[in-house]
Design a protein around this motif. Structure first.
Motif, PDB file in Angstrom:
ATOM      1  N   PRO A  83       0.835  -1.200   0.000  1.00  0.00           N
ATOM      2  CA  PRO A  83       0.000   0.000   0.000  1.00  0.00           C
ATOM      3  C   PRO A  83       0.875   1.259   0.000  1.00  0.00           C
ATOM      4  O   PRO A  83       1.986   1.252   0.529  1.00  0.00           O
ATOM      5  CB  PRO A  83      -0.792  -0.090   1.298  1.00  0.00           C
ATOM      6  CG  PRO A  83      -0.501  -1.407   1.903  1.00  0.00           C
ATOM      7  CD  PRO A  83       0.665  -2.000   1.196  1.00  0.00           C
ATOM      8  N   VAL A  84       0.338   2.306  -0.597  1.00  0.00           N
ATOM      9  CA  VAL A  84       1.021   3.599  -0.641  1.00  0.00           C
ATOM     10  C   VAL A  84       0.143   4.603   0.083  1.00  0.00           C
ATOM     11  O   VAL A  84      -1.045   4.740  -0.223  1.00  0.00           O
ATOM     12  CB  VAL A  84       1.248   4.063  -2.099  1.00  0.00           C
ATOM     13  CG1 VAL A  84       1.894   5.438  -2.130  1.00  0.00           C
ATOM     14  CG2 VAL A  84       2.090   3.051  -2.860  1.00  0.00           C
ATOM     15  N   ASP A 104      -2.273  -1.045  -5.552  1.00  0.00           N
ATOM     16  CA  ASP A 104      -2.320  -1.420  -6.971  1.00  0.00           C
ATOM     17  C   ASP A 104      -2.911  -0.299  -7.833  1.00  0.00           C
ATOM     18  O   ASP A 104      -3.690  -0.556  -8.748  1.00  0.00           O
ATOM     19  CB  ASP A 104      -3.114  -2.717  -7.157  1.00  0.00           C
ATOM     20  CG  ASP A 104      -2.491  -3.877  -6.407  1.00  0.00           C
ATOM     21  OD1 ASP A 104      -1.247  -3.970  -6.392  1.00  0.00           O
ATOM     22  OD2 ASP A 104      -3.238  -4.688  -5.828  1.00  0.00           O
ATOM     23  N   GLY A 105      -2.581   0.959  -7.492  1.00  0.00           N
ATOM     24  CA  GLY A 105      -3.031   2.098  -8.284  1.00  0.00           C
ATOM     25  C   GLY A 105      -4.469   2.516  -8.038  1.00  0.00           C
ATOM     26  O   GLY A 105      -4.970   3.431  -8.687  1.00  0.00           O
ATOM     27  N   GLU A 106      -5.144   1.860  -7.119  1.00  0.00           N
ATOM     28  CA  GLU A 106      -6.552   2.155  -6.832  1.00  0.00           C
ATOM     29  C   GLU A 106      -6.661   2.856  -5.475  1.00  0.00           C
ATOM     30  O   GLU A 106      -6.114   2.384  -4.480  1.00  0.00           O
ATOM     31  CB  GLU A 106      -7.341   0.847  -6.788  1.00  0.00           C
ATOM     32  CG  GLU A 106      -8.805   1.022  -6.518  1.00  0.00           C
ATOM     33  CD  GLU A 106      -9.534  -0.321  -6.390  1.00  0.00           C
ATOM     34  OE1 GLU A 106     -10.533  -0.349  -5.669  1.00  0.00           O
ATOM     35  OE2 GLU A 106      -9.075  -1.319  -6.974  1.00  0.00           O
ATOM     36  N   LEU A 143      -4.629   0.287   6.997  1.00  0.00           N
ATOM     37  CA  LEU A 143      -3.544  -0.286   6.196  1.00  0.00           C
ATOM     38  C   LEU A 143      -3.373  -1.788   6.396  1.00  0.00           C
ATOM     39  O   LEU A 143      -3.025  -2.499   5.457  1.00  0.00           O
ATOM     40  CB  LEU A 143      -2.230   0.428   6.513  1.00  0.00           C
ATOM     41  CG  LEU A 143      -2.134   1.855   5.981  1.00  0.00           C
ATOM     42  CD1 LEU A 143      -1.014   2.616   6.677  1.00  0.00           C
ATOM     43  CD2 LEU A 143      -1.935   1.861   4.480  1.00  0.00           C
ATOM     44  N   LYS A 144      -3.611  -2.288   7.593  1.00  0.00           N
ATOM     45  CA  LYS A 144      -3.380  -3.710   7.906  1.00  0.00           C
ATOM     46  C   LYS A 144      -4.043  -4.660   6.908  1.00  0.00           C
ATOM     47  O   LYS A 144      -3.384  -5.562   6.393  1.00  0.00           O
ATOM     48  CB  LYS A 144      -3.832  -4.031   9.332  1.00  0.00           C
ATOM     49  CG  LYS A 144      -2.843  -3.614  10.390  1.00  0.00           C
ATOM     50  CD  LYS A 144      -1.672  -4.550  10.471  1.00  0.00           C
ATOM     51  CE  LYS A 144      -0.830  -4.236  11.674  1.00  0.00           C
ATOM     52  NZ  LYS A 144       0.499  -4.793  11.620  1.00  0.00           N
ATOM     53  N   PRO A 145      -5.347  -4.491   6.607  1.00  0.00           N
ATOM     54  CA  PRO A 145      -5.967  -5.423   5.651  1.00  0.00           C
ATOM     55  C   PRO A 145      -5.323  -5.357   4.262  1.00  0.00           C
ATOM     56  O   PRO A 145      -5.254  -6.362   3.561  1.00  0.00           O
ATOM     57  CB  PRO A 145      -7.428  -4.960   5.567  1.00  0.00           C
ATOM     58  CG  PRO A 145      -7.641  -4.070   6.735  1.00  0.00           C
ATOM     59  CD  PRO A 145      -6.309  -3.542   7.144  1.00  0.00           C
ATOM     60  N   LEU A 146      -4.830  -4.179   3.872  1.00  0.00           N
ATOM     61  CA  LEU A 146      -4.187  -4.032   2.563  1.00  0.00           C
ATOM     62  C   LEU A 146      -2.821  -4.704   2.551  1.00  0.00           C
ATOM     63  O   LEU A 146      -2.389  -5.261   1.541  1.00  0.00           O
ATOM     64  CB  LEU A 146      -4.053  -2.554   2.206  1.00  0.00           C
ATOM     65  CG  LEU A 146      -5.370  -1.775   2.090  1.00  0.00           C
ATOM     66  CD1 LEU A 146      -5.104  -0.305   1.857  1.00  0.00           C
ATOM     67  CD2 LEU A 146      -6.241  -2.342   0.986  1.00  0.00           C
ATOM     68  N   ILE A 147      -2.138  -4.674   3.692  1.00  0.00           N
ATOM     69  CA  ILE A 147      -0.842  -5.352   3.812  1.00  0.00           C
ATOM     70  C   ILE A 147      -1.050  -6.857   3.759  1.00  0.00           C
ATOM     71  O   ILE A 147      -0.316  -7.576   3.096  1.00  0.00           O
ATOM     72  CB  ILE A 147      -0.141  -4.939   5.128  1.00  0.00           C
ATOM     73  CG1 ILE A 147       0.269  -3.472   5.061  1.00  0.00           C
ATOM     74  CG2 ILE A 147       1.066  -5.826   5.406  1.00  0.00           C
ATOM     75  CD1 ILE A 147       0.671  -2.858   6.390  1.00  0.00           C
TER      76      ILE A 147
END
Length: 92
Positions: free
Chosen positions: A4-5, A65-67, A85-89
């Protein structure tokens, strides 16, 4: 596999933006390389601010992923950011 960014849209003259900086540093210490943290000065990068529809600083954008996954206006606590952020990681 992309991480994630989190992009911090800020302005040098903005008081709340100065409050957000140590929060992001704390988050970086906690999550390390699992998250990329970027800072964008809206006065220096008006195109980027317009692209994301930034009207308030600080605004935090979380992308994967750019979204765009989240757009948060105002100062946001480290624990709240970590929860987002945790779920995205973990998707990796």
């Amino acid at each position: 596999m992309s991480r994630p960014v989190l992009t911090d849209f800020f302005a040098t003259w903005c008081g709340p933006c100065k409050m957000q900086t140590p929060i992001l540093e704390e988050l970086k210490e906690k999550l390390g390389e699992q998250v990329e943290i970027r800072k964008v000065d809206v006065d220096q990068n008006m195109e980027a601010a317009m692209k994301y529809g930034i009207r308030v600083v600080p605004t935090l954008i979380i992308e994967k992923d750019g979204e765009v996954k989240e757009k948060l206006e105002g100062v946001t606590r480290a624990d709240a950011l970590e929860q987002l952020l945790k779920p995205l990681i973990e998707e990796e």
